[in-house]
Design an enzyme around this catalytic site. Sequence first.
Site, PDB file in Angstrom:
ATOM      1  N   LYS A  99      44.879  33.043  45.062  1.00 21.30           N
ATOM      2  CA  LYS A  99      46.304  33.360  44.916  1.00 21.30           C
ATOM      3  C   LYS A  99      47.062  33.321  46.250  1.00 21.30           C
ATOM      4  CE  LYS A  99      46.249  34.328  40.401  1.00 21.30           C
ATOM      5  NZ  LYS A  99      46.978  33.569  39.396  1.00 21.30           N
ATOM      6  N   GLU A 121      55.087  39.459  39.127  1.00 22.53           N
ATOM      7  CA  GLU A 121      54.230  40.162  38.183  1.00 22.53           C
ATOM      8  C   GLU A 121      52.790  40.020  38.662  1.00 22.53           C
ATOM      9  OE1 GLU A 121      54.979  37.023  37.994  1.00 22.53           O
ATOM     10  OE2 GLU A 121      52.937  36.248  37.721  1.00 22.53           O
ATOM     11  N   SER A 386      37.176  31.183  41.717  1.00 22.33           N
ATOM     12  CA  SER A 386      38.553  31.492  42.123  1.00 22.33           C
ATOM     13  C   SER A 386      38.729  32.831  42.823  1.00 22.33           C
ATOM     14  CB  SER A 386      39.468  31.425  40.896  1.00 22.33           C
ATOM     15  OG  SER A 386      38.985  32.283  39.875  1.00 22.33           O
TER      16      SER A 386
HETATM   17  C1  LIG Z   1      40.471  35.543  40.559  1.00 18.47           C
HETATM   18  C2  LIG Z   1      41.407  34.937  39.578  1.00 18.47           C
HETATM   19  N1  LIG Z   1      41.104  33.735  39.041  1.00 18.47           N
HETATM   20  C3  LIG Z   1      41.895  33.146  38.128  1.00 18.47           C
HETATM   21  C4  LIG Z   1      43.069  33.749  37.704  1.00 18.47           C
HETATM   22  C5  LIG Z   1      43.899  33.063  36.686  1.00 18.47           C
HETATM   23  O1  LIG Z   1      45.053  32.497  37.201  1.00 18.47           O
HETATM   24  P1  LIG Z   1      45.245  30.934  37.321  1.00 18.47           P
HETATM   25  O2  LIG Z   1      44.879  30.351  35.992  1.00 18.47           O
HETATM   26  O3  LIG Z   1      46.659  30.773  37.660  1.00 18.47           O
HETATM   27  O4  LIG Z   1      44.329  30.441  38.386  1.00 18.47           O
HETATM   28  C6  LIG Z   1      43.434  34.999  38.241  1.00 18.47           C
HETATM   29  C7  LIG Z   1      44.674  35.654  37.833  1.00 18.47           C
HETATM   30  O5  LIG Z   1      44.974  36.768  38.165  1.00 18.47           O
HETATM   31  C8  LIG Z   1      42.573  35.606  39.200  1.00 18.47           C
HETATM   32  O6  LIG Z   1      42.860  36.797  39.746  1.00 18.47           O
END
Ligand SMILES: Cc1ncc(COP(=O)(O)O)c(C=O)c1O
Length: 411
Positions: A99, A121, A386
């Site tokens: 993020k 948010e 992620s």
């Molecule tokens: C660690 C992590 N991965 C994935 C996501 C999902 O978001 P996005 O699909 O935008 O990557 C989030 C959302 O809060 C997250 O905190």
Amino acid sequence: MTTKDYSRYPHQYPDASGHFGSYGGSYIPPELQVEMDKITKAYQTISQTHRFIEELRSIRKHFQGRPTPVFHADRLSEMCGGAQIYLKREDLNHTGAHKLNHCMGEGLLAKFMGKKKLIAETGAGQHGVALATAAAYFGLECEIHMGEVDIVKEAPNVTRMKLLGAKVVPVSFGLRTLKEAVDSAFEAYLKDPINSIYCIGSVVGPHPFPMMVRDFQTIVGIESKEQYFDMTGGLPDVVCACVGGGSNAIGIFSAFINDPVKLVGIEPGGRSLNLGDHAATAAFGKPGIIHGFKCYLLQDLEGEPAPVYSIASGLDYPGVGPEHSLLKDEGRISYEVADDKEALDAFYLLSRVEGIIPALESAHAVAYTMKLAKEMELGSILVNLSGRGDKDMEFVTAEYGFSMDEAKKKL
Ligand SMILES: Cc1ncc(COP(=O)(O)O)c(C=O)c1O
């Protein structure tokens, strides 16, 4: 895969009106459209300047700690007994998730535009923490809207946001999760769009946000492709990522879109595939409008956004990015589902087998990857890990215990 030529990607999308095919666009009140147009214009001019690019590069390297590594998950691969599994370690990005890649970009743009306050948010709290970090870095005010359910579930991230100086606004209506947090943040932004900027947390929302967030996340794909090539001399067969709104997925997919690589987005299957029990939007939704843009949307009988659920707060959103919606229609990305149990299993397993505690969101991608690795027998899969799971530890261990064996007794 695809026969379409994506060699001009990402400049192919969106068009000048912010459309990705028939998706995206901007369905907002005229007074807000004026502000969005200003942001679009500012982004398109400022982000191309040498000063902006240099400063963002320096932030990426010296503040965020990029590049994050690609790691060959040797023991996990051996355990699955099939394809080799590689992890792009976005959990090692400063603040513990991808993020921050778009938050630092959005914060830098806000600084160049003379804004005083960042509003957003958050679901899992990762976007909130990242934006609070960006605000502290740039000396801006920060206000984060978060559903009361998520405030309890993601308590460590609430503490982090407050420590970083952000005001956390609890959202107490509806299901008190991510969708309502977006509604609430939008409302707050409308009160003072001149001095503030709404930094949406994914590749969603009205134009230019899906484009801007995508552009700031392409760093994940650019690094991954080079690192994977250095390690293996080739390309992975498959690239996987979890999909909430879709920012980490589009970030890593963007570098491979014109390559002979299968791209798979993993959505949350939740408790069951009955409407209300999951948030697998691209897999089961149909086109509709939410939060000012058109996309695949899980809808109730009246066509309103349906209630959604996932064990991972960051994935329980009834919409998905417009670019995902188009790339699904074009057949370039396929969407699969991992449910709560599979994600929990992957959460425990990756912790024990590789010494990496994944975010529950990322654990969905790991869960699907493990299944696919077994089926593939040969080849390789690159997964976008992620985020890290520190934020989920208290919730998971209090609810389910310390191992899958313990969890099975409670599930
Ligand atoms: C660690 C992590 N991965 C994935 C996501 C999902 O978001 P996005 O699909 O935008 O990557 C989030 C959302 O809060 C997250 O905190």
